[in-house]
Scaffold this motif. Structure first.
Motif, PDB file in Angstrom:
ATOM      1  N   VAL A 131       0.839  -1.203   0.000  1.00  0.00           N
ATOM      2  CA  VAL A 131       0.000   0.000   0.000  1.00  0.00           C
ATOM      3  C   VAL A 131       0.876   1.256   0.000  1.00  0.00           C
ATOM      4  N   LEU A 132       1.935   1.257   0.822  1.00  0.00           N
ATOM      5  CA  LEU A 132       2.849   2.401   0.860  1.00  0.00           C
ATOM      6  C   LEU A 132       3.536   2.611  -0.487  1.00  0.00           C
ATOM      7  N   LEU A 133       3.959   1.527  -1.122  1.00  0.00           N
ATOM      8  CA  LEU A 133       4.593   1.635  -2.437  1.00  0.00           C
ATOM      9  C   LEU A 133       3.636   2.239  -3.455  1.00  0.00           C
ATOM     10  N   ALA A 134       2.402   1.732  -3.471  1.00  0.00           N
ATOM     11  CA  ALA A 134       1.413   2.232  -4.425  1.00  0.00           C
ATOM     12  C   ALA A 134       1.095   3.699  -4.175  1.00  0.00           C
ATOM     13  N   THR A 135       1.003   4.090  -2.906  1.00  0.00           N
ATOM     14  CA  THR A 135       0.644   5.466  -2.566  1.00  0.00           C
ATOM     15  C   THR A 135       1.761   6.448  -2.902  1.00  0.00           C
ATOM     16  N   VAL A 136       2.975   6.152  -2.437  1.00  0.00           N
ATOM     17  CA  VAL A 136       4.098   7.083  -2.621  1.00  0.00           C
ATOM     18  C   VAL A 136       4.517   7.154  -4.084  1.00  0.00           C
ATOM     19  N   TYR A 137       4.813   6.004  -4.670  1.00  0.00           N
ATOM     20  CA  TYR A 137       5.315   6.011  -6.040  1.00  0.00           C
ATOM     21  C   TYR A 137       4.201   6.222  -7.057  1.00  0.00           C
ATOM     22  N   GLY A 138       2.984   5.779  -6.720  1.00  0.00           N
ATOM     23  CA  GLY A 138       1.858   6.044  -7.611  1.00  0.00           C
ATOM     24  C   GLY A 138       1.561   7.530  -7.710  1.00  0.00           C
ATOM     25  N   SER A 139       1.636   8.233  -6.577  1.00  0.00           N
ATOM     26  CA  SER A 139       1.425   9.688  -6.593  1.00  0.00           C
ATOM     27  C   SER A 139       2.506  10.389  -7.412  1.00  0.00           C
ATOM     28  N   THR A 140       3.752   9.915  -7.247  1.00  0.00           N
ATOM     29  CA  THR A 140       4.853  10.491  -8.023  1.00  0.00           C
ATOM     30  C   THR A 140       4.655  10.262  -9.513  1.00  0.00           C
ATOM     31  N   MET A 141       4.200   9.083  -9.868  1.00  0.00           N
ATOM     32  CA  MET A 141       3.995   8.759 -11.271  1.00  0.00           C
ATOM     33  C   MET A 141       2.873   9.590 -11.880  1.00  0.00           C
ATOM     34  N   LEU A 142       1.790   9.778 -11.129  1.00  0.00           N
ATOM     35  CA  LEU A 142       0.691  10.614 -11.612  1.00  0.00           C
ATOM     36  C   LEU A 142       1.138  12.062 -11.787  1.00  0.00           C
ATOM     37  N   VAL A 144      13.785  -2.465 -14.325  1.00  0.00           N
ATOM     38  CA  VAL A 144      14.355  -1.207 -13.848  1.00  0.00           C
ATOM     39  C   VAL A 144      15.390  -0.672 -14.837  1.00  0.00           C
ATOM     40  N   LYS A 145      15.999  -1.559 -15.621  1.00  0.00           N
ATOM     41  CA  LYS A 145      16.994  -1.133 -16.600  1.00  0.00           C
ATOM     42  C   LYS A 145      16.376  -0.809 -17.957  1.00  0.00           C
ATOM     43  N   ASN A 146      15.176  -1.320 -18.220  1.00  0.00           N
ATOM     44  CA  ASN A 146      14.550  -1.091 -19.517  1.00  0.00           C
ATOM     45  C   ASN A 146      13.259  -0.294 -19.434  1.00  0.00           C
ATOM     46  N   ALA A 147      12.702  -0.148 -18.242  1.00  0.00           N
ATOM     47  CA  ALA A 147      11.473   0.637 -18.085  1.00  0.00           C
ATOM     48  C   ALA A 147      11.763   1.837 -17.183  1.00  0.00           C
ATOM     49  N   ASP A 148      11.204   1.843 -15.960  1.00  0.00           N
ATOM     50  CA  ASP A 148      11.371   3.000 -15.080  1.00  0.00           C
ATOM     51  C   ASP A 148      11.185   2.552 -13.640  1.00  0.00           C
ATOM     52  N   ARG A 149      12.045   3.059 -12.742  1.00  0.00           N
ATOM     53  CA  ARG A 149      11.992   2.628 -11.335  1.00  0.00           C
ATOM     54  C   ARG A 149      10.691   3.048 -10.656  1.00  0.00           C
ATOM     55  N   VAL A 150      10.241   4.278 -10.885  1.00  0.00           N
ATOM     56  CA  VAL A 150       9.001   4.750 -10.272  1.00  0.00           C
ATOM     57  C   VAL A 150       7.814   3.942 -10.794  1.00  0.00           C
ATOM     58  N   GLU A 151       7.799   3.685 -12.077  1.00  0.00           N
ATOM     59  CA  GLU A 151       6.735   2.867 -12.665  1.00  0.00           C
ATOM     60  C   GLU A 151       6.736   1.464 -12.069  1.00  0.00           C
ATOM     61  N   LEU A 152       7.922   0.880 -11.922  1.00  0.00           N
ATOM     62  CA  LEU A 152       8.046  -0.456 -11.355  1.00  0.00           C
ATOM     63  C   LEU A 152       7.493  -0.507  -9.940  1.00  0.00           C
ATOM     64  N   MET A 153       7.910   0.437  -9.079  1.00  0.00           N
ATOM     65  CA  MET A 153       7.452   0.443  -7.701  1.00  0.00           C
ATOM     66  C   MET A 153       5.952   0.730  -7.594  1.00  0.00           C
ATOM     67  N   SER A 154       5.439   1.603  -8.452  1.00  0.00           N
ATOM     68  CA  SER A 154       4.013   1.948  -8.432  1.00  0.00           C
ATOM     69  C   SER A 154       3.149   0.730  -8.696  1.00  0.00           C
ATOM     70  N   PHE A 155       3.464   0.026  -9.774  1.00  0.00           N
ATOM     71  CA  PHE A 155       2.617  -1.099 -10.166  1.00  0.00           C
ATOM     72  C   PHE A 155       2.866  -2.336  -9.316  1.00  0.00           C
ATOM     73  N   LEU A 156       4.104  -2.510  -8.849  1.00  0.00           N
ATOM     74  CA  LEU A 156       4.369  -3.609  -7.921  1.00  0.00           C
ATOM     75  C   LEU A 156       3.560  -3.398  -6.638  1.00  0.00           C
ATOM     76  N   GLY A 157       3.518  -2.147  -6.155  1.00  0.00           N
ATOM     77  CA  GLY A 157       2.725  -1.837  -4.969  1.00  0.00           C
ATOM     78  C   GLY A 157       1.243  -2.008  -5.203  1.00  0.00           C
ATOM     79  N   LEU A 158       0.744  -1.503  -6.332  1.00  0.00           N
ATOM     80  CA  LEU A 158      -0.688  -1.577  -6.626  1.00  0.00           C
ATOM     81  C   LEU A 158      -1.166  -3.012  -6.735  1.00  0.00           C
TER      82      LEU A 158
END
Length: 344
Positions: free
Chosen positions: A53-64, A185-199
């Motif tokens: 939940v924390l991953l989705a909230t923090v990194y999801g907000s950053t991604m948005l 993380v090497k071919n996409a994006d770290r924030v995107e990875l953490m956002s969707f992994l959390g969600l």
């Protein structure tokens, strides 16, 4: 022969330091889990839920806020989250059936599994120095496992065979998760990875909790003594998940798994200085062996072995990365006019 100065590159020092920081975080989650278990909290999926939940909230907000197009298709992250959730569940569950010694030893399976997967799918090339570093690290852990410190632990649990199979399955899933994260993380994006992994991790965990742990949660009597380690576990896991992609990008999945071998040894040092407990001297030999193995693995050659598939000059991997980006951009362009609210 490599000069001593070749080992102490900036990349080596960052990798070693960050790896041990992650190892300390894992140690803290182990203390938190032990305290929760002592208080009768036996819900492994529920412990991890708040982290997702924390991953989705923090990194999801950053991604948005950044409003970037997706670089990977969403269902890649669904599969990754499923593997990650079940890996955590299986290894924690294994402690109910087998000994800590068996878990420590069999969890090492994630290291050769990671090396095999990175060789097959990421085309990582391991020279003798890398393999020698891995062998020294594993030797250090084996010294711990077969020392007198764990002599009383070898009797096993209620069903050692079942527990051992759970550990091997969990270690294999950890390997798949780590290698997948390294690629993304090497071919996409770290924030995107953490956002969707959390969600997706939160969604899958919630479903699993409702099926397996609902009755357990109802029977728990919450108090300050249980709430502190519960939230402490979540914060430590959030920090761990946040910094893992950084180490993966710098040194790769194998270095991550090797670094985590020291987590049990950090726990021993904490017991010595915080609780004034006496431990077997073999622990210090093992700690030194793992430290030497990490330096051998990460030092010298300035990362040529681990990062070769991501450096210009390897045409096959550059082409694979290009196809990955083209495939992902197709779905991103399709939804470009719909805004970003549906992405997280």
């Amino acid at each position: 022969m490599l000069r001593f100065s070749q080992f102490w590159t900036k990349k080596t020092l960052i990798g070693l330091g960050l790896g041990q920081f992650l190892s300390l975080l894992i140690t803290s989650t182990g203390f938190s889990s032990s305290e929760l278990a002592r208080k009768g909290f036996n819900a492994p999926t529920s412990q991890s839920f708040l982290n997702y939940v924390l991953l989705a909230t923090v990194y999801g907000s950053t991604m948005l806020y950044q409003r970037k197009a997706l670089k990977a298709k969403w269902y890649y992250y669904v599969l990754l989250a499923l593997v990650d959730v079940e890996a955590n569940f299986l290894v924690v569950k294994a402690y109910q059936y087998t000994s800590i010694t068996s878990v420590m030893l069999l969890d090492c399976w994630s290291i050769p599994a990671v090396m095999l997967l990175t060789w097959l799918f990421l085309h990582t090339r391991y020279r003798f120095k890398k393999i020698a570093g891995v062998l020294v690290c594993i030797t250090g852990l084996v010294v711990v496992v077969f020392s007198d410190v764990h002599a009383g632990d070898r009797a096993g649990g209620s069903n050692p065979r079942k527990g051992d199979l759970l550990v091997i399955a969990g270690a294999t899933l950890y390997a798949i998760s780590n290698v997948s994260e390294e690629y993304l993380v090497k071919n996409a994006d770290r924030v995107e990875l953490m956002s969707f992994l959390g969600l997706f991790g939160a969604i899958i965990s919630a479903i699993q909790i409702s099926i397996l742990e609902r009755n357990e949660l109802k029977s728990i009597h919450w108090s300050a003594g249980a709430a502190v380690p519960f939230f402490g576990f979540a914060v430590a896991m959030f920090l761990f998940y946040s910094f893992v992609p950084v180490l993966l990008q710098i040194n790769g999945a194998t270095m991550l798994n090797l670094s985590l071998l020291t987590s049990d040894m950090w726990a021993v040092l904490i017991r010595i200085f915080a609780y004034h407990e006496k431990v077997d001297w073999m622990y210090f030999v093992a700690f030194a062996a793992v430290a030497v193995g990490l330096v051998i693995y990460s030092g010298g050659e300035r990362g040529e072995d681990e990062q070769r598939s991501y450096v210009v000059g390897d045409e096959e991997d550059a082409e694979a990365s290009k196809h990955f980006e083209e495939a992902a951009s197709g779905s991103a362009n399709h939804n470009q006019g719909a805004g970003t609210s549906s992405k997280v």
